[in-house]
Design a protein around this motif. Structure first.
Motif, PDB file in Angstrom:
ATOM      1  N   ASP A 115      17.418  10.694  -4.278  1.00 33.49           N
ATOM      2  CA  ASP A 115      17.347   9.872  -6.244  1.00 33.49           C
ATOM      3  C   ASP A 115      16.211   9.060  -6.045  1.00 33.49           C
ATOM      4  O   ASP A 115      15.726   8.284  -5.592  1.00 33.49           O
ATOM      5  N   VAL A 116      15.327   9.406  -7.255  1.00 41.63           N
ATOM      6  CA  VAL A 116      14.131   8.391  -7.487  1.00 41.63           C
ATOM      7  C   VAL A 116      14.010   7.737  -8.431  1.00 41.63           C
ATOM      8  O   VAL A 116      14.716   8.258  -9.594  1.00 41.63           O
ATOM      9  N   PHE A 117      13.778   6.412  -8.365  1.00 37.90           N
ATOM     10  CA  PHE A 117      14.699   5.610  -9.337  1.00 37.90           C
ATOM     11  C   PHE A 117      13.136   4.990 -10.225  1.00 37.90           C
ATOM     12  O   PHE A 117      12.492   4.089  -8.860  1.00 37.90           O
ATOM     13  N   LEU A 118      12.511   4.934 -10.612  1.00 37.32           N
ATOM     14  CA  LEU A 118      11.544   4.879 -11.493  1.00 37.32           C
ATOM     15  C   LEU A 118      11.397   3.427 -12.177  1.00 37.32           C
ATOM     16  O   LEU A 118      12.150   3.329 -12.975  1.00 37.32           O
ATOM     17  N   ASP A 119      11.493   2.146 -11.951  1.00 37.59           N
ATOM     18  CA  ASP A 119      11.868   1.361 -11.867  1.00 37.59           C
ATOM     19  C   ASP A 119      10.703  -0.022 -12.896  1.00 37.59           C
ATOM     20  O   ASP A 119       9.660  -0.550 -12.480  1.00 37.59           O
ATOM     21  N   LEU A 174       7.189  -1.756  -9.540  1.00 33.14           N
ATOM     22  CA  LEU A 174       6.124  -2.246 -11.106  1.00 33.14           C
ATOM     23  C   LEU A 174       4.581  -2.467  -9.809  1.00 33.14           C
ATOM     24  O   LEU A 174       3.353  -1.974 -10.547  1.00 33.14           O
ATOM     25  N   GLU A 175       4.965  -2.665  -8.839  1.00 30.08           N
ATOM     26  CA  GLU A 175       4.297  -2.868  -7.784  1.00 30.08           C
ATOM     27  C   GLU A 175       2.979  -2.156  -7.216  1.00 30.08           C
ATOM     28  O   GLU A 175       1.689  -1.397  -7.812  1.00 30.08           O
ATOM     29  N   VAL A 176       4.363  -1.416  -6.612  1.00 32.10           N
ATOM     30  CA  VAL A 176       3.221   0.381  -6.625  1.00 32.10           C
ATOM     31  C   VAL A 176       2.884   1.419  -7.652  1.00 32.10           C
ATOM     32  O   VAL A 176       1.980   2.014  -7.914  1.00 32.10           O
ATOM     33  N   PHE A 177       3.571   0.967  -8.603  1.00 37.33           N
ATOM     34  CA  PHE A 177       3.804   2.086  -9.719  1.00 37.33           C
ATOM     35  C   PHE A 177       2.083   2.116 -10.934  1.00 37.33           C
ATOM     36  O   PHE A 177       1.029   2.549 -10.724  1.00 37.33           O
ATOM     37  N   CYS A 178       1.897   0.764 -10.279  1.00 34.83           N
ATOM     38  CA  CYS A 178       0.509   0.153 -11.324  1.00 34.83           C
ATOM     39  C   CYS A 178      -0.805   0.661 -10.103  1.00 34.83           C
ATOM     40  O   CYS A 178      -1.157   0.610 -11.080  1.00 34.83           O
ATOM     41  N   SER A 221       1.115  -1.134   0.395  1.00 39.08           N
ATOM     42  CA  SER A 221       0.022   0.186   0.182  1.00 39.08           C
ATOM     43  C   SER A 221       0.919   1.110   0.299  1.00 39.08           C
ATOM     44  O   SER A 221       2.322   1.518   0.396  1.00 39.08           O
ATOM     45  N   LEU A 222       0.381   2.577  -0.677  1.00 37.04           N
ATOM     46  CA  LEU A 222       0.787   3.859  -0.269  1.00 37.04           C
ATOM     47  C   LEU A 222       1.653   3.673   1.289  1.00 37.04           C
ATOM     48  O   LEU A 222       2.723   4.372   1.429  1.00 37.04           O
ATOM     49  N   THR A 223       0.399   3.365   1.868  1.00 40.49           N
ATOM     50  CA  THR A 223       0.604   4.336   3.515  1.00 40.49           C
ATOM     51  C   THR A 223       2.551   3.043   3.739  1.00 40.49           C
ATOM     52  O   THR A 223       3.225   4.374   4.447  1.00 40.49           O
TER      53      THR A 223
END
Ligand code: C5P
Length: 247
Positions: A75-79, A48-52, A26-28
Motif C-alpha cells: 500500500d502506498v500512502f501519499l501524505d 511532503l519532503e520526498v514528494f516536493c 534523498s531518493l536513494t
C-alpha cells in the motif's frame, strides 16, 4: 496488485499494520529504507519532503523497492495534506490519480466541500482526513483558537470528514477510541504519534505505544523516525511488528 479499495489486512497479509514515514533526505535513501522495511510492513508513506523534491518518481521508486524486497502491491500512502479551495484540491487529487495511492491525505479543516471534491476526483483511493496534527499540544491548539479539549475537535472533524466522503481518518492514538465510537467500522483509523516505549518523542506531543494505539482501535500506525532513524531500520520495524503480534 495495488489494493486501492481495500488496504492490506494484517490478519491476512502477515505484515504489520504500519505505514513507515519515509521522510528521507534523498531518493536513494528513501529507496534503501523502503527495501529494508517492505517485507515487514503493510504500507509505505510518501510525504511532503520526498514528494516536493522528487514528485511522482518517489512513488515509483517506493513501489519498485518493495517489489525487489518481495512485497509487490504494498500500500502506498501519499501524505500531501491538501488544504485549499475545493476546485484546487479536486485538481491536485486528479493530478495524482495515475499514482493510484491507497491513501491520500487532506486536512479535515478544509471543510466538507473540499473533502468531497477530493473523494470525487479519486474514487478508488481512500481520501484520508487529517484531524488535528499530533505535534500540537493543548497549549498550541488554544493559541490557534481551537478551544476546548483536542478530543472534541478531533471527533467533530472526523464526523464531518466521513460525512463528506473520507474513508480514513488520521488522529492521535490518544483520541482514536473516541473516533472509533463515532465512525463506521469500515473507516480506516490511522494514528501517527506512535512511539515504542522509551523511544524519543521528537516533535510529537500526543503519543502512545504501538500496542496501545492498536488496542484503542487504530487500524494503521504511522511510524517514521523510530524506524528510519535506527541503525538497522529493518530490525526496528521487525521489533515493532513483533510487539504487535505478541500483545
Ligand atoms: O514517527 P514520526 O514522528 O517520525 O512520524 C512523522 C510522520 O508522521 C511525518 O511524515 C508526518 O508528516 C506524519 N504525520 C504526523 N502527524 C499527523 C499526520 C502525519 O506526524 N497528524
Amino acid at each position: 496488485m495495488t489494493s486501492t479499495s481495500s488496504p492490506s489486512s494484517p490478519a491476512t497479509s502477515g505484515v504489520a499494520p504500519v505505514a513507515v514515514a519515509m521522510d528521507a533526505p534523498s531518493l536513494t535513501v528513501m529507496a534503501e529504507w523502503a527495501r529494508a522495511v517492505a517485507p515487514v510492513v503493510s504500507t509505505l508513506k510518501v510525504g511532503l519532503e520526498v514528494f516536493c523534491r522528487d514528485g511522482a518518481a518517489a512513488v515509483t521508486a517506493a513501489r519498485q523497492a518493495a517489489d525487489e524486497a518481495g512485497h509487490p502491491g504494498i500500500d502506498v500512502f501519499l501524505d500531501l495534506k491538501l488544504h485549499d479551495i475545493p476546485a484546487t484540491v479536486r485538481g491536485a487529487a486528479s493530478a495524482v490519480s495515475g499514482l493510484d495511492p491507497t491513501f491520500l491525505t487532506v486536512h479535515a479543516t478544509g471543510g466538507t466541500a473540499m473533502i468531497t471534491a477530493a473523494a470525487e476526483a479519486l474514487p478508488a483511493t481512500r481520501i484520508t482526513a487529517v484531524t488535528v496534527l499530533t505535534s500540537l499540544s493543548e497549549e498550541d491548539l488554544a493559541r490557534i483558537g481551537l478551544l476546548g479539549p483536542s478530543r472534541e475537535a478531533v471527533v467533530r472533524l472526523a464526523t464531518l470528514a466521513v460525512e463528506a466522503g473520507a474513508r480514513a481518518i488520521v488522529c492521535s492514538p490518544q483520541e482514536v477510541a473516541a473516533v472509533r465510537s463515532v465512525v463506521p467500522a469500515d473507516v480506516t483509523l490511522i494514528t501517527p504519534g506512535v512511539r515504542p516505549a522509551g523511544a524519543a518523542l521528537d516533535d510529537q506531543q500526543r503519543v502512545a505505544t504501538p500496542e496501545q494505539a492498536l488496542a484503542d482501535g487504530a487500524d494503521l500506525l504511522v511510524i517514521g523516525r523510530p524506524i528510519t532513524g535506527a541503525d538497522d531500520p529493518r530490525a526496528a520495524a521487525l521489533a515493532v511488528a513483533r510487539s504487535l503480534v505478541t500483545r
